[in-house]
Design an enzyme around this catalytic site. Structure first.
Site, PDB file in Angstrom:
ATOM      1  N   ARG A  41       3.714   0.192  -5.101  1.00  0.00           N
ATOM      2  CA  ARG A  41       3.675  -0.432  -3.777  1.00  0.00           C
ATOM      3  C   ARG A  41       2.476  -1.149  -3.784  1.00  0.00           C
ATOM      4  NH1 ARG A  41       6.728   1.676   0.089  1.00  0.00           N
ATOM      5  NH2 ARG A  41       5.217   1.225   1.686  1.00  0.00           N
ATOM      6  N   HIS A  79      24.909 -40.589  -9.963  1.00  0.00           N
ATOM      7  CA  HIS A  79      24.239 -41.438 -10.659  1.00  0.00           C
ATOM      8  C   HIS A  79      24.162 -40.563 -12.203  1.00  0.00           C
ATOM      9  CE1 HIS A  79      23.572 -44.138  -7.306  1.00  0.00           C
ATOM     10  NE2 HIS A  79      23.003 -43.102  -6.703  1.00  0.00           N
ATOM     11  N   CYS A  88       0.849  -1.288  -0.101  1.00  0.00           N
ATOM     12  CA  CYS A  88      -0.109   0.021  -0.066  1.00  0.00           C
ATOM     13  C   CYS A  88       0.862   1.285   0.045  1.00  0.00           C
ATOM     14  CB  CYS A  88      -1.122   0.097   1.164  1.00  0.00           C
ATOM     15  SG  CYS A  88      -2.186  -1.327   1.330  1.00  0.00           S
ATOM     16  N   LYS A 148       5.179 -12.347 -15.146  1.00  0.00           N
ATOM     17  CA  LYS A 148       5.223 -12.507 -13.636  1.00  0.00           C
ATOM     18  C   LYS A 148       3.813 -13.570 -13.359  1.00  0.00           C
ATOM     19  CE  LYS A 148       6.199 -11.129  -9.570  1.00  0.00           C
ATOM     20  NZ  LYS A 148       7.180 -11.844  -8.954  1.00  0.00           N
ATOM     21  N   GLU A 150      17.182 -18.296 -14.578  1.00  0.00           N
ATOM     22  CA  GLU A 150      16.028 -17.405 -15.193  1.00  0.00           C
ATOM     23  C   GLU A 150      16.296 -16.014 -15.403  1.00  0.00           C
ATOM     24  OE1 GLU A 150      12.308 -17.085 -13.160  1.00  0.00           O
ATOM     25  OE2 GLU A 150      13.422 -17.175 -11.094  1.00  0.00           O
ATOM     26  N   LYS A 166      16.838 -19.681  -9.993  1.00  0.00           N
ATOM     27  CA  LYS A 166      16.873 -18.012  -9.899  1.00  0.00           C
ATOM     28  C   LYS A 166      18.299 -17.858 -10.925  1.00  0.00           C
ATOM     29  CE  LYS A 166      14.082 -16.703  -8.674  1.00  0.00           C
ATOM     30  NZ  LYS A 166      13.177 -17.406  -7.882  1.00  0.00           N
ATOM     31  N   ASN A 176      -1.681   2.117   5.827  1.00  0.00           N
ATOM     32  CA  ASN A 176      -0.852   1.081   5.401  1.00  0.00           C
ATOM     33  C   ASN A 176      -0.269   0.453   6.640  1.00  0.00           C
ATOM     34  OD1 ASN A 176       1.177  -0.612   4.190  1.00  0.00           O
ATOM     35  ND2 ASN A 176       2.889   0.986   4.107  1.00  0.00           N
ATOM     36  N   GLY A 177      -0.641  -1.011   6.588  1.00  0.00           N
ATOM     37  CA  GLY A 177      -0.263  -2.012   7.531  1.00  0.00           C
ATOM     38  C   GLY A 177      -1.261  -2.887   7.931  1.00  0.00           C
ATOM     39  N   GLU A 195      15.781 -24.048  -6.080  1.00  0.00           N
ATOM     40  CA  GLU A 195      15.527 -22.838  -6.276  1.00  0.00           C
ATOM     41  C   GLU A 195      16.564 -21.948  -6.535  1.00  0.00           C
ATOM     42  OE1 GLU A 195      13.064 -21.310  -6.780  1.00  0.00           O
ATOM     43  OE2 GLU A 195      13.219 -19.286  -6.242  1.00  0.00           O
ATOM     44  N   TRP A 249      -2.809  -2.609  -1.866  1.00  0.00           N
ATOM     45  CA  TRP A 249      -2.348  -3.639  -2.171  1.00  0.00           C
ATOM     46  C   TRP A 249      -3.169  -4.760  -0.990  1.00  0.00           C
ATOM     47  CZ3 TRP A 249      -0.158  -6.801  -5.715  1.00  0.00           C
ATOM     48  CH2 TRP A 249       0.161  -7.923  -5.395  1.00  0.00           C
TER      49      TRP A 249
HETATM   50  C1  F6R Z   1      10.356 -17.940 -10.693  1.00  0.00           C
HETATM   51  C2  F6R Z   1       9.156 -17.676 -10.989  1.00  0.00           C
HETATM   52  C3  F6R Z   1       8.008 -18.602 -11.454  1.00  0.00           C
HETATM   53  C4  F6R Z   1       6.998 -18.788 -10.858  1.00  0.00           C
HETATM   54  C5  F6R Z   1       5.830 -19.765 -11.467  1.00  0.00           C
HETATM   55  C6  F6R Z   1       4.886 -19.850 -10.594  1.00  0.00           C
HETATM   56  O1  F6R Z   1      11.122 -16.819 -10.183  1.00  0.00           O
HETATM   57  O2  F6R Z   1       8.671 -16.759 -10.623  1.00  0.00           O
HETATM   58  O3  F6R Z   1       8.963 -19.919 -11.863  1.00  0.00           O
HETATM   59  O4  F6R Z   1       7.275 -19.385  -9.626  1.00  0.00           O
HETATM   60  O5  F6R Z   1       5.417 -19.315 -12.719  1.00  0.00           O
HETATM   61  O6  F6R Z   1       4.099 -18.439 -10.241  1.00  0.00           O
HETATM   62  P1  F6R Z   1       2.895 -18.426  -9.236  1.00  0.00           P
HETATM   63  O7  F6R Z   1       3.714 -18.556  -7.898  1.00  0.00           O
HETATM   64  O8  F6R Z   1       2.594 -17.139  -9.328  1.00  0.00           O
HETATM   65  O9  F6R Z   1       2.083 -19.507  -9.353  1.00  0.00           O
END
Ligand code: F6R
Length: 608
Positions: free
Chosen positions: A30, A505, A3, A603, A489, A486, A103-104, A482, A77
């Site tokens: 935000r 293996h 927010c 995203k 990607e 990271k 906000n909070g 993970e 948000w």
């Molecule tokens: C990696 C990433 C993607 C998401 C995936 C699922 O950094 O952002 O691998 O994790 O597309 O996204 P959500 O969590 O929004 O279902």
């Protein structure tokens, strides 16, 4: 964190609505699910607010037409209550004389709301914020001045807040903060209070930082400061600081990218998520505990959170569960689901088609559906029987960082409660672990503070390498996965992850002198075996990068990303992933890629 709020008082009497709208636009990073503005003119308040993005709402409602030389605004948000017109800020009292943006999170809002309703107050929204204007109203009815009414209200709140209060009868803004950001801007022609500098940066670069627990009164061209806890005389005003950021830099908190800002926000995001109400955790735990089988499902980073959940539930609560990548769900599970199956779907966006599809498939068999998401009102919340919101605030960088940490934090909370109700741990053991979990934000902060520079140096040195192998054991196998995701990607370096025991293996065939292998190697029950795996790799000339709290591992490594000692084994992924996020970030930057917008990725992925 989530927010954005703004208050503007035009000393010269100019109208403020367009200033507020433009400020909100600069605060949109935000939060962006709803917008609202309130102004005061001729002894009454004028309010326009709705669900949606600011430009849409402005086209529909013409926010600039609000009259008056003082006003407040909010970009939301959501954390309590779906994005909707009534849930948008500002919120008002019964007589529409007091408007508040916040906000909070007010933790005790249900109790306060109940008390106020019993005393005849009428509530319009489902938000926690609305208790604030009603409480102020009741104090003003009891004869308090506005500032004393605000101060007495704040004394009743548990939780976090940055607020700005506007009253129809006075040209005065009262603002205050507790654990949520709020700063003041001192302009020639106006005074401002806002969540963040970009809100008013084009108008003034003179910033007065408020301390936690400060309350500020803006009136005329004057600012008066008080402490929320004490009604005594004003405290001395601090000197404004001159800021030389561009508005774009300011949106990223002075950092070059949102991803880095979001990595730095992780201690706060985890701390907020640890505040999820016990009742919410209990309800989801009940759903899981009553099932004959538990299946966790998600995509990408969220799937790695599922893997963590699998190890955690087994270790802590002696529960077996399956974890299935959402796009494989129907093929993998086939026709085996029943109405005694419980699905826990995890999705930061709540919009991932693969995950929604898996849920819909499971629903056809009568399975109970629960979800963990970071986006209030997202599609997953409509598909699930029960859901929990993580409290990371908006994540703008495409690569998930803080949302991953809050997902695994939520799983840790679920695991602890599951262990207790199943009698695997007694109450004092659970309390002890909970205490240590609550200490994790501090440890994450330490990792960032102490290790970021040396991680950057290592990334600069290794960013030209075309391939990386990530290895972990046990509950840190998902951490390795993970870490590799990271890196690949955002830096486009090929990275693969395996359980360390599996490396012999097949993957070990790749190793040649100087091949980089990242080990996640805490001092847990897998320690001796991971030492063995490191030796196997070293014998073939691999370059060892380790995330560890152990000197022995450090001595075997070419590069060490140190993490603090003494974290309970089951919580180590919360700390261990942080250096790997930073390593990926700096590798991407070194290779001249924009980590916030990796190629070919979005995203939220709303295609199957
Ligand atoms: C990696 C990433 C993607 C998401 C995936 C699922 O950094 O952002 O691998 O994790 O597309 O996204 P959500 O969590 O929004 O279902």
């Amino acid at each position: 964190m989530c927010c954005g709020i703004i208050g503007v008082l035009a000393i010269d009497g100019g109208s403020v609505a367009h200033v507020i709208r433009e400020s909100l636009k600069r605060l949109e990073y935000r939060g962006y699910d709803s917008i609202g503005v309130a102004t005061k003119y001729n002894g009454r308040l004028y309010i326009k607010k709705d669900k949606g993005k600011i430009d849409e709402i402005h086209r529909k409602l013409n926010l600039d037409a609000l009259p008056g030389d003082i006003g407040i605004g909010h970009t939301r948000w959501a954390t309590h209550g779906e994005p909707s017109q009534v849930n948008s800020h500002p919120h008002t009292d019964c007589k529409n004389q007091i408007a508040v943006v916040h906000n909070g999170i007010i933790e005790n809002f249900l109790e306060l709301r109940k008390e106020l309703i019993e005393r005849g107050h009428k509530f319009k929204s489902a938000t926690d914020t609305e208790v604030i204007p009603h409480l102020i109203e009741s104090f003003i009815e009891d004869g308090y001045t506005l500032e004393d009414a605000v101060q007495s209200t704040l004394a009743k709140l548990h939780g976090t807040y940055a607020i700005v209060v506007l009253y129809s009868h006075l040209k005065k803004l009262i603002c205050a903060r507790k654990e949520s950001p709020l700063i003041l801007g001192v302009g020639e022609r106006a005074l401002y209070c806002a969540s963040d500098i970009p809100a008013f940066l084009p108008m003034t670069n003179k910033v007065l930082f408020l301390n936690d627990g400060d309350l500020a009164i803006l009136q005329g061209g004057e600012i008066q400061l008080r402490r929320i806890q004490s009604f005594s005389s004003p405290i001395q005003i601090r000197k404004p600081v001159l800021i030389d950021w561009t508005p774009e830099m300011a949106q990223k908190g002075g950092m070059p990218h949102f991803m880095l800002k979001e990595i730095h926000e992780q201690p706060k995001a985890v701390q907020n998520t640890l505040r999820i109400r016990t009742e919410e955790i209990d309800r989801l735990v009940k759903l899981l505990n009553e099932a004959n089988e538990i299946i966790l499902t998600a995509a990408g980073t969220s799937y790695h959170a599922c893997l963590y959940g699998g190890y955690l539930f087994a270790k802590l609560a002696k529960i077996n569960s399956q974890q299935i990548i959402s796009s494989e769900f129907s093929e993998k599970i086939g026709e085996t689901l029943t109405d005694k199956s419980a699905i826990l779907a995890i999705s930061q966006s709540g919009e991932t088609s693969d995950t929604l599809n898996a849920i819909n498939y499971a629903r056809n068999y009568g399975a109970k559906i629960s979800a963990i998401t970071n986006v209030v009102g997202s599609s997953i919340t409509r598909s699930a029987d029960y859901f929990i919101y993580t409290l990371a605030g908006p994540e703008i960088g495409v690569a998930a960082t803080k949302t991953f940490l809050v997902q695994i934090t939520t799983l840790a909370l679920l695991g602890l409660t599951l262990a207790e109700i199943r009698g695997i741990l007694n109450n004092s053991e659970v309390q002890d672990l909970r205490q240590q979990l609550f200490n994790i934000p501090k440890l994450i902060e330490q990792v960032i503070e102490k290790r970021e520079d040396s991680i950057k140096v290592t990334a600069d040195l290794l960013a030209h390498k075309p391939n990386f192998l990530f290895l972990g054991r046990g509950i840190n196998t998902p951490t390795a996965m993970e870490g590799a995701l990271k890196l690949k990607e955002i830096s486009y370096i090929h990275a693969e992850a395996y359980p360390a025991g599996e490396s012999k293996h097949g993957p070990i065939a790749l190793i040649e002198p100087d091949f980089p292998v990242v080990f996640i190697a805490p001092q847990d029950n897998t320690f001796d075996r991971i030492v063995g795996n490191i030796m196997e790799m070293k014998a073939r000339g691999a370059r060892i990068i380790s995330v560890t709290d152990s000197r022995k591992i450090h001595d075997l490594s070419d590069h060490t990303f140190w993490v603090p000692k003494g974290v309970p084994d089951i919580f180590t992924p919360l700390v261990n992933i942080v250096p790997l996020q930073l390593f990926s970030y700096y590798s991407a930057v070194r290779r001249n890629h924009n980590p916030d917008k990796p190629r070919n990725l979005a995203k939220s992925v709303t295609v199957l």
